[in-house]
Scaffold this active site. Sequence first.
Site, PDB file in Angstrom:
ATOM      1  N   GLU A  75      97.283  91.257  11.803  1.00  0.00           N
ATOM      2  CA  GLU A  75      97.844  90.259  13.125  1.00  0.00           C
ATOM      3  C   GLU A  75      98.014  91.115  14.232  1.00  0.00           C
ATOM      4  OE1 GLU A  75     101.294  88.973  11.152  1.00  0.00           O
ATOM      5  OE2 GLU A  75     101.842  87.773  12.662  1.00  0.00           O
ATOM      6  N   ASP A  76      98.097  92.261  14.352  1.00  0.00           N
ATOM      7  CA  ASP A  76      98.571  93.103  15.546  1.00  0.00           C
ATOM      8  C   ASP A  76      97.680  94.137  15.974  1.00  0.00           C
ATOM      9  OD1 ASP A  76     100.792  91.579  15.948  1.00  0.00           O
ATOM     10  OD2 ASP A  76     102.035  92.779  14.715  1.00  0.00           O
TER      11      ASP A  76
END
Length: 586
Positions: A75-76
């Site tokens: 996600e990051d």
Amino acid sequence: MTIEKILEKAKENNPTANLDLIKRAYLFASKAHQGQKRNSGEDYIIHTLHTAYNLAEMKLNSTTIAAGLLHDVLEDTEITKEELEKEFGKEIAFLVEGVSKLGKIKYRGKERQAESFRKLFLATGKNIRVILIRLFDRLHNLETLRYLPEEKRKRIALESLEIYAPLAYRLGIGELKGQIEDLSFPHVYPEEYQQLIERVKDKYQERERYLKKIRIKIIKKLRKENIQPIEIQSRAKHYYSLWQKLKRYDNDLDKIYDLVALRIIVKNVEECYQTLGAIHKLWKPLPGRIKDYIALPKPNGYQSLHTTVFCIDGRIIEFQIRTPLMHKEAEFGIAAHWYYSEQKGLKAFLKKKITKAPENELDWVKQLKDWQKETKDFSADRYLESLKIDFFRNRIFVFTPDGDVISLPEEATPVDFAYAIHTDIGNHCQQAKVNSKIARLDQALQNGDIVEIIVNKNRRPSKDWFRFIKANLTRTRIKKFFKTELEAWREKRKKQPKTEIKREKREVVAVKPKAVVKKKTKILVAGQTGISINIARCCSPSANNNIKAYITKKHEASIHRADCENLKRAQKKWPQKVIEATWNEK
Ligand code: MN
């Protein structure tokens, strides 16, 4: 939080834990998140360490702990699923991807909320460890919520109350549910939270002191009965659940008997019942408050004996009695099952790929799967509604004559029971016996009722049933019955004589004057009598149907039901030929 603590915890809980895997996951995640900060100013990796530590504490396996450490890399960071899979294998990549998918769901309004529910649950069906990682990810986010702007704080806290806490409860992780709720409570209802804290502060302390006295008496008594309790804990009720309960009890704190409860853990089930007996010898139980969740576990699997007694000075106190195993399951819920399966040894552990829920999968998880299949075409709103009704409401337990336990929503009826057993039993349900007595099909069932359904193969569902049934599953199944029936009828209709127009010619020729005269008096065409009439055979309208007339080439009126498909087809081609007709009420 440090990686050493996690490794220590993992080893403590499982000597065969794959510490190397956990270490590698840590190094990989640290590198990927390098330079990233949380709103609190901490290094990002601290967040994933917290998440992983809780998973280790829940005694989840090394793969899950590693996935916890890696849960935000897709996600990051720049890391792709392929890279993750290459480095750590399919299972971890699958878990992390699942967690990321859940992370993309944001809580904005009802429609979206329903959507996120659906996705969350779909993930549950696939692999419950994805949900567990997400729950602990959320727990740490709540612990650091104060660093976020107010609006965001409120949104996350509300979502936690409405989605994450009920999920934790349904998975049997009561402690986690309480933590999520108590962390969210002050952000969603700040004033109410403050008021409650003010009110109960003294009460909590005072009750704790009182329980110390009780504890001494209990230990003495149990010793006499030859029972050595493993542990006696006093347990303070979580604030949010207290607040909820107060709303149901006129806001009267004196009516809340389990503000602080005593929990006694003893060796085995026999000792549980003996302990219950010992307590009742000391103090009188309140009628109706003895709950045997050992014989009759809650739908989330919870087991314990509960009793509420008039204690020293006539005060009312709740006791919970359970075995160490029950205690573990109450704390860890569904996660406990994986723990035990992992304990079966190194060989099994290395071989085992735990990708599906354990065999004694909780009842509601199974129900959920069925129900997901049946509601997949629902709109988001309807889905949310049915979800709330069936899974977020109290349930009752009733029995089949053979003693099988059937779990239903409160106030469910014999019809719900019949459909819960099998669709065919529901569709042919004629009569019910509740506790050996004939009962109405709309009677509200009570906990512990023994229900018997008498079926008749000629019987079919009644639309009346919609008035009283309680389970959405029942509703869906009855609707399906009517839909199928309607389709069969249409199918049959399609096979009837070719086109209306051709047949009409035949009809006109074949009409016998006598019949025409008879019908003529009964039907008004465009408000008039005196026109030649014949009744169309395709739909054979009768006096309770709405009708229309089709004017033939010979200027006769062919009377059809207003919703006749043949008529509709004719009307499309020659709209001017279809005119109003009514039954002559005289
Ligand atoms: Mn996270």
